[in-house]
Design an enzyme around this catalytic site. Structure first.
Site, PDB file in Angstrom:
ATOM      1  CB  SER A 169      -0.947   0.004   1.229  1.00  0.00           C
ATOM      2  OG  SER A 169      -1.688  -1.201   1.228  1.00  0.00           O
ATOM      3  CG  LEU A 410       3.444 -21.230 -16.320  1.00  0.00           C
ATOM      4  CD1 LEU A 410       4.925 -21.268 -16.666  1.00  0.00           C
ATOM      5  CD2 LEU A 410       2.860 -22.618 -16.204  1.00  0.00           C
TER       6      LEU A 410
HETATM    7  C1  LIG Z   1       3.633  -3.682 -23.115  1.00  0.00           C
HETATM    8  C2  LIG Z   1       4.094  -4.332 -21.836  1.00  0.00           C
HETATM    9  C3  LIG Z   1       3.144  -4.045 -20.611  1.00  0.00           C
HETATM   10  C4  LIG Z   1       3.631  -4.811 -19.329  1.00  0.00           C
HETATM   11  C5  LIG Z   1       2.727  -4.592 -18.091  1.00  0.00           C
HETATM   12  C6  LIG Z   1       1.309  -5.099 -18.266  1.00  0.00           C
HETATM   13  C7  LIG Z   1       0.475  -4.924 -16.973  1.00  0.00           C
HETATM   14  C8  LIG Z   1       0.866  -5.958 -15.904  1.00  0.00           C
HETATM   15  C9  LIG Z   1       0.058  -5.763 -14.632  1.00  0.00           C
HETATM   16  C10 LIG Z   1       0.503  -6.710 -13.497  1.00  0.00           C
HETATM   17  C11 LIG Z   1       0.059  -8.157 -13.700  1.00  0.00           C
HETATM   18  C12 LIG Z   1       0.424  -9.012 -12.486  1.00  0.00           C
HETATM   19  C13 LIG Z   1       0.035 -10.493 -12.650  1.00  0.00           C
HETATM   20  C14 LIG Z   1       0.265 -11.194 -11.331  1.00  0.00           C
HETATM   21  O1  LIG Z   1       1.389 -11.400 -10.921  1.00  0.00           O
HETATM   22  S1  LIG Z   1      -1.118 -11.627 -10.374  1.00  0.00           S
HETATM   23  C15 LIG Z   1      -0.408 -11.961  -8.770  1.00  0.00           C
HETATM   24  C16 LIG Z   1      -0.199 -10.635  -8.004  1.00  0.00           C
HETATM   25  N1  LIG Z   1       0.559 -10.846  -6.763  1.00  0.00           N
HETATM   26  C17 LIG Z   1      -0.015 -11.076  -5.571  1.00  0.00           C
HETATM   27  O2  LIG Z   1      -1.220 -11.085  -5.409  1.00  0.00           O
HETATM   28  C18 LIG Z   1       0.972 -11.347  -4.438  1.00  0.00           C
HETATM   29  C19 LIG Z   1       0.528 -10.733  -3.100  1.00  0.00           C
HETATM   30  N2  LIG Z   1       0.225  -9.320  -3.241  1.00  0.00           N
HETATM   31  C20 LIG Z   1       1.231  -8.396  -3.416  1.00  0.00           C
HETATM   32  O3  LIG Z   1       2.408  -8.689  -3.506  1.00  0.00           O
HETATM   33  C21 LIG Z   1       0.774  -6.947  -3.562  1.00  0.00           C
HETATM   34  O4  LIG Z   1      -0.503  -6.806  -2.973  1.00  0.00           O
HETATM   35  C22 LIG Z   1       0.713  -6.472  -5.028  1.00  0.00           C
HETATM   36  C23 LIG Z   1       2.154  -6.411  -5.581  1.00  0.00           C
HETATM   37  C24 LIG Z   1      -0.146  -7.403  -5.858  1.00  0.00           C
HETATM   38  C25 LIG Z   1       0.123  -5.047  -5.068  1.00  0.00           C
HETATM   39  O5  LIG Z   1       0.916  -4.204  -4.252  1.00  0.00           O
HETATM   40  P1  LIG Z   1       0.217  -3.372  -3.050  1.00  0.00           P
HETATM   41  O6  LIG Z   1      -0.878  -4.180  -2.493  1.00  0.00           O
HETATM   42  O7  LIG Z   1       1.299  -2.881  -2.142  1.00  0.00           O
HETATM   43  O8  LIG Z   1      -0.497  -2.101  -3.782  1.00  0.00           O
HETATM   44  P2  LIG Z   1       0.215  -0.759  -4.248  1.00  0.00           P
HETATM   45  O9  LIG Z   1      -0.113   0.307  -3.251  1.00  0.00           O
HETATM   46  O10 LIG Z   1       1.650  -0.965  -4.545  1.00  0.00           O
HETATM   47  O11 LIG Z   1      -0.529  -0.435  -5.637  1.00  0.00           O
HETATM   48  C26 LIG Z   1      -1.951  -0.403  -5.670  1.00  0.00           C
HETATM   49  C27 LIG Z   1      -2.319  -0.459  -7.117  1.00  0.00           C
HETATM   50  O12 LIG Z   1      -1.911  -1.747  -7.659  1.00  0.00           O
HETATM   51  C28 LIG Z   1      -3.054  -2.357  -8.263  1.00  0.00           C
HETATM   52  N3  LIG Z   1      -2.958  -3.811  -8.134  1.00  0.00           N
HETATM   53  C29 LIG Z   1      -3.166  -4.560  -7.039  1.00  0.00           C
HETATM   54  N4  LIG Z   1      -3.004  -5.867  -7.318  1.00  0.00           N
HETATM   55  C30 LIG Z   1      -2.679  -5.943  -8.631  1.00  0.00           C
HETATM   56  C31 LIG Z   1      -2.398  -7.035  -9.534  1.00  0.00           C
HETATM   57  N5  LIG Z   1      -2.430  -8.302  -9.132  1.00  0.00           N
HETATM   58  N6  LIG Z   1      -2.119  -6.743 -10.832  1.00  0.00           N
HETATM   59  C32 LIG Z   1      -2.118  -5.460 -11.256  1.00  0.00           C
HETATM   60  N7  LIG Z   1      -2.379  -4.384 -10.468  1.00  0.00           N
HETATM   61  C33 LIG Z   1      -2.647  -4.630  -9.163  1.00  0.00           C
HETATM   62  C34 LIG Z   1      -4.238  -1.819  -7.494  1.00  0.00           C
HETATM   63  O13 LIG Z   1      -5.405  -1.952  -8.273  1.00  0.00           O
HETATM   64  C35 LIG Z   1      -3.818  -0.357  -7.310  1.00  0.00           C
HETATM   65  O14 LIG Z   1      -4.045   0.335  -8.520  1.00  0.00           O
HETATM   66  P3  LIG Z   1      -5.348   1.291  -8.649  1.00  0.00           P
HETATM   67  O15 LIG Z   1      -6.496   0.475  -8.116  1.00  0.00           O
HETATM   68  O16 LIG Z   1      -5.060   2.495  -7.819  1.00  0.00           O
HETATM   69  O17 LIG Z   1      -5.486   1.567 -10.121  1.00  0.00           O
HETATM   70  C1  LIG Z   2      -0.671 -15.005 -12.477  1.00  0.00           C
HETATM   71  N1  LIG Z   2      -0.748 -16.355 -12.064  1.00  0.00           N
HETATM   72  C2  LIG Z   2      -2.120 -16.839 -12.001  1.00  0.00           C
HETATM   73  C3  LIG Z   2      -2.040 -18.181 -11.465  1.00  0.00           C
HETATM   74  C4  LIG Z   2      -1.804 -18.064  -9.953  1.00  0.00           C
HETATM   75  N2  LIG Z   2      -2.731 -18.987  -9.455  1.00  0.00           N
HETATM   76  C5  LIG Z   2      -2.420 -20.391  -9.593  1.00  0.00           C
HETATM   77  C6  LIG Z   2      -3.935 -18.573  -8.873  1.00  0.00           C
HETATM   78  N3  LIG Z   2      -4.282 -17.252  -8.866  1.00  0.00           N
HETATM   79  C7  LIG Z   2      -5.464 -16.918  -8.300  1.00  0.00           C
HETATM   80  C8  LIG Z   2      -6.269 -17.910  -7.731  1.00  0.00           C
HETATM   81  F1  LIG Z   2      -7.456 -17.603  -7.139  1.00  0.00           F
HETATM   82  C9  LIG Z   2      -5.835 -19.244  -7.772  1.00  0.00           C
HETATM   83  N4  LIG Z   2      -6.533 -20.250  -7.271  1.00  0.00           N
HETATM   84  C10 LIG Z   2      -6.278 -21.641  -7.466  1.00  0.00           C
HETATM   85  C11 LIG Z   2      -7.501 -21.922  -6.566  1.00  0.00           C
HETATM   86  C12 LIG Z   2      -7.035 -22.542  -5.274  1.00  0.00           C
HETATM   87  O1  LIG Z   2      -6.246 -23.463  -5.303  1.00  0.00           O
HETATM   88  N5  LIG Z   2      -7.515 -21.977  -4.124  1.00  0.00           N
HETATM   89  C13 LIG Z   2      -7.084 -22.508  -2.827  1.00  0.00           C
HETATM   90  C14 LIG Z   2      -5.623 -22.232  -2.680  1.00  0.00           C
HETATM   91  C15 LIG Z   2      -4.655 -23.139  -2.372  1.00  0.00           C
HETATM   92  N6  LIG Z   2      -3.471 -22.500  -2.342  1.00  0.00           N
HETATM   93  C16 LIG Z   2      -3.681 -21.204  -2.640  1.00  0.00           C
HETATM   94  C17 LIG Z   2      -2.773 -20.145  -2.738  1.00  0.00           C
HETATM   95  C18 LIG Z   2      -3.270 -18.901  -3.108  1.00  0.00           C
HETATM   96  C19 LIG Z   2      -4.630 -18.731  -3.366  1.00  0.00           C
HETATM   97  C20 LIG Z   2      -5.526 -19.787  -3.234  1.00  0.00           C
HETATM   98  N7  LIG Z   2      -5.028 -21.018  -2.869  1.00  0.00           N
HETATM   99  C21 LIG Z   2      -7.731 -20.391  -6.517  1.00  0.00           C
HETATM  100  N8  LIG Z   2      -4.682 -19.568  -8.360  1.00  0.00           N
END
Ligand SMILES: CCCCCCCCCCCCCC(=O)SCCNC(=O)CCNC(=O)[C@H](O)C(C)(C)COP(=O)(O)OP(=O)(O)OC[C@H]1O[C@@H](n2cnc3c(N)ncnc32)[C@H](O)[C@@H]1OP(=O)(O)O
Ligand SMILES: CNCCCN(C)c1ncc(F)c(N2CC(C(=O)NCc3cnc4ccccn34)C2)n1
Length: 410
Positions: A169, A410
């Site tokens: 955040s 993945l």
């Molecule tokens: C041409 C090439 C382009 C390349 C780039 C293409 C785009 C790629 C985009 C990324 C694809 C990723 C694919 C995956 O890996 S999906 C898996 C994402 N990772 C996790 O969920 C792991 C656990 N969570 C965290 O590590 C943090 O909560 C993350 C890092 C997710 C956010 O950090 P934090 O919680 O400290 O927040 P902040 O204060 O820094 O920032 C807040 C802003 O970030 C927006 N936010 C939150 N979650 C996501 C999310 N999953 N995709 C995109 N945006 C996200 C949110 O709406 C807000 O923006 P807005 O609501 O104000 O607008």
């Molecule tokens: C960018 N890459 C997308 C793939 C990351 N993947 C695998 C993922 N993204 C969001 C999900 F909602 C999800 N689900 C698999 C389902 C599931 O297994 N739910 C129970 C559970 C067991 N372990 C975990 C760990 C984290 C979240 C749910 N978990 C829900 N998978």
């Protein structure tokens, strides 16, 4: 009921989207927005959202990080570095809503996922604390050709976005996203594909996770599943019992020599989907050659060495948070599968058997591809997680049905 009322007042739509929410960062990005007039997007053809740019237009210097942080490209071939990436993700990556599980991508998995043909080390992007060198944030891109409604687009697949729990955040994620966008643009790529469990502007498709119990006793013990009403454990074990051996004659692990035939099989099958990768033989070799504990691929060899079908799944364990008995949930995730001559139900049953005998506790599948045809029959239960598919800088007029999606990230 209180939660339901709150959700009700939140006005979530059928896919769980909340069109009223403001997205301060995403509203600045070339992605379709929720509040767009339906008319405007239906009239505009599918294609880029931004005006065409050249590499010369791209900002040359990296985006600024807050003081005391520095950018750090990560070489996942370096043992120390991939261990640091592993440690960041295993403690800070995706958890379920109740914080019972957290994905535990292995180091071998990360080396596999992040080094496909054409990978760029500076797209494996970390943030370190300047003083200590500690890795505290991460985001990755790998090259891919993705066909969207008939158009083949050179893209990157973005994944593993992660900010350490202590740095949440602070608006770090937008900086990571802008910096990897800049680095990808510098190589003349202007589109990306990514998936997330969260709702962002604006899903091109929404898929639902389904789970097939392989080890119901353990799944109940770790809280992943609950004993169904009026069911005993004995009855539950019987319900999910599988044969010891796969049933399809000619089913065997993929070998290098199979790659040309499997590439043809996959390209032909994936061409029937509106959103799908276009695989080269090198990519098929990389993504489908079996890697112990990471990816498993089997083919069906018919007469005269002809390959008629294939199945694959990847291994993605989860840490069971705070459970004294069980540390890990061993999950298999369905990857790419082509059932051309073998009945789909039979081929998928063999996938379940292979995953089960390989020590997996659950087999996860999305309702993409033709998966809805077998999910209920093969005793999958609907999950709690939805996976949203997104494209960056590419407008898709009409949101796709899950069954039109043939892309697995993945
Ligand atoms: C041409 C090439 C382009 C390349 C780039 C293409 C785009 C790629 C985009 C990324 C694809 C990723 C694919 C995956 O890996 S999906 C898996 C994402 N990772 C996790 O969920 C792991 C656990 N969570 C965290 O590590 C943090 O909560 C993350 C890092 C997710 C956010 O950090 P934090 O919680 O400290 O927040 P902040 O204060 O820094 O920032 C807040 C802003 O970030 C927006 N936010 C939150 N979650 C996501 C999310 N999953 N995709 C995109 N945006 C996200 C949110 O709406 C807000 O923006 P807005 O609501 O104000 O607008
Ligand atoms: C960018 N890459 C997308 C793939 C990351 N993947 C695998 C993922 N993204 C969001 C999900 F909602 C999800 N689900 C698999 C389902 C599931 O297994 N739910 C129970 C559970 C067991 N372990 C975990 C760990 C984290 C979240 C749910 N978990 C829900 N998978």
């Amino acid at each position: 009921q209180g939660i339901q009322d709150q959700l009700g007042s939140l006005q979530l739509d059928q896919q769980g989207n909340n069109p009223k929410k403001s997205y301060a960062f995403w509203e600045t990005q070339p992605v379709a927005q929720f509040n767009e007039e339906a008319g405007s997007s239906t009239s505009v053809a599918d294609g880029p959202i931004d005006a065409t740019k050249t590499v010369a237009d791209v900002r040359q210097e990296p985006y600024n990080l807050p003081d005391s942080f520095v950018w750090s490209t990560c070489d996942v071939n370096d043992t120390k570095t991939v261990e640091e990436v592993y440690q960041l993700l295993t403690m800070n990556y995706v958890e379920d809503d109740e914080a019972m599980f957290r994905f535990n991508y292995s180091q071998e998995f990360l080396q596999w996922a992040l080094q496909p043909p054409g990978y760029q080390e500076d797209w494996v992007l970390g943030v370190r604390v300047s003083s200590s060198g500690k890795l505290v944030a991460f985001i990755t891109g790998v090259p891919a050709t993705v066909r969207v409604k008939g158009k083949e687009v050179s893209m990157v697949e973005i994944n593993f976005l992660c900010v350490h729990k202590k740095l949440r955040s602070k608006r770090l994620a937008p900086v990571l996203i802008k910096e990897i966008t800049r680095r990808v643009n510098l190589r003349g790529i202007w589109q990306a594909a990514y998936t997330a469990g969260v709702v962002l502007p604006k899903p091109v498709a929404t898929a639902q996770y389904w789970h097939r119990s392989l080890n119901p006793k353990k799944l109940i013990s770790v809280g992943f599943s609950r004993l169904a009403p009026r069911m005993t454990l004995a009855r539950t074990l019987k319900l999910f019992k599988l044969p010891e051996e796969p049933q399809t004659p000619g089913l065997r692990p993929l070998t290098k020599q199979d790659v040309p035939q499997v590439t043809e099989l996959l390209r032909e099958y994936l061409s029937t989907y509106e959103l799908a990768p276009v695989f080269t033989e090198e990519e098929v070799l990389h993504y489908l050659m079996p890697v112990e504990g990471v990816i498993e691929t089997h083919v069906v060899e018919g007469k005269d060495g002809k390959l008629t079908d294939m199945l694959s799944f990847y291994t993605l364990p989860s840490t069971v948070i705070g459970n004294p008995t069980y540390k890990t949930l061993n999950a298999a995730f369905m990857y790419y599968t082509v059932a051309k001559e073998t009945p789909l139900h039979q081929l998928m049953t063999d996938a379940l058997i292979l995953a089960s005998t390989g020590g997996h506790d659950v087999f996860n599948a999305l309702d993409i591809f033709e998966n809805a045809k077998f999910l209920k029959d093969l005793k999958f239960g609907i999950g709690d997680g939805r996976l949203r598919y997104y494209l960056y800088n590419w407008r898709v007029k009409q949101e796709l049905e899950a069954a039109q999606v043939g892309l697995v990230l993945l």
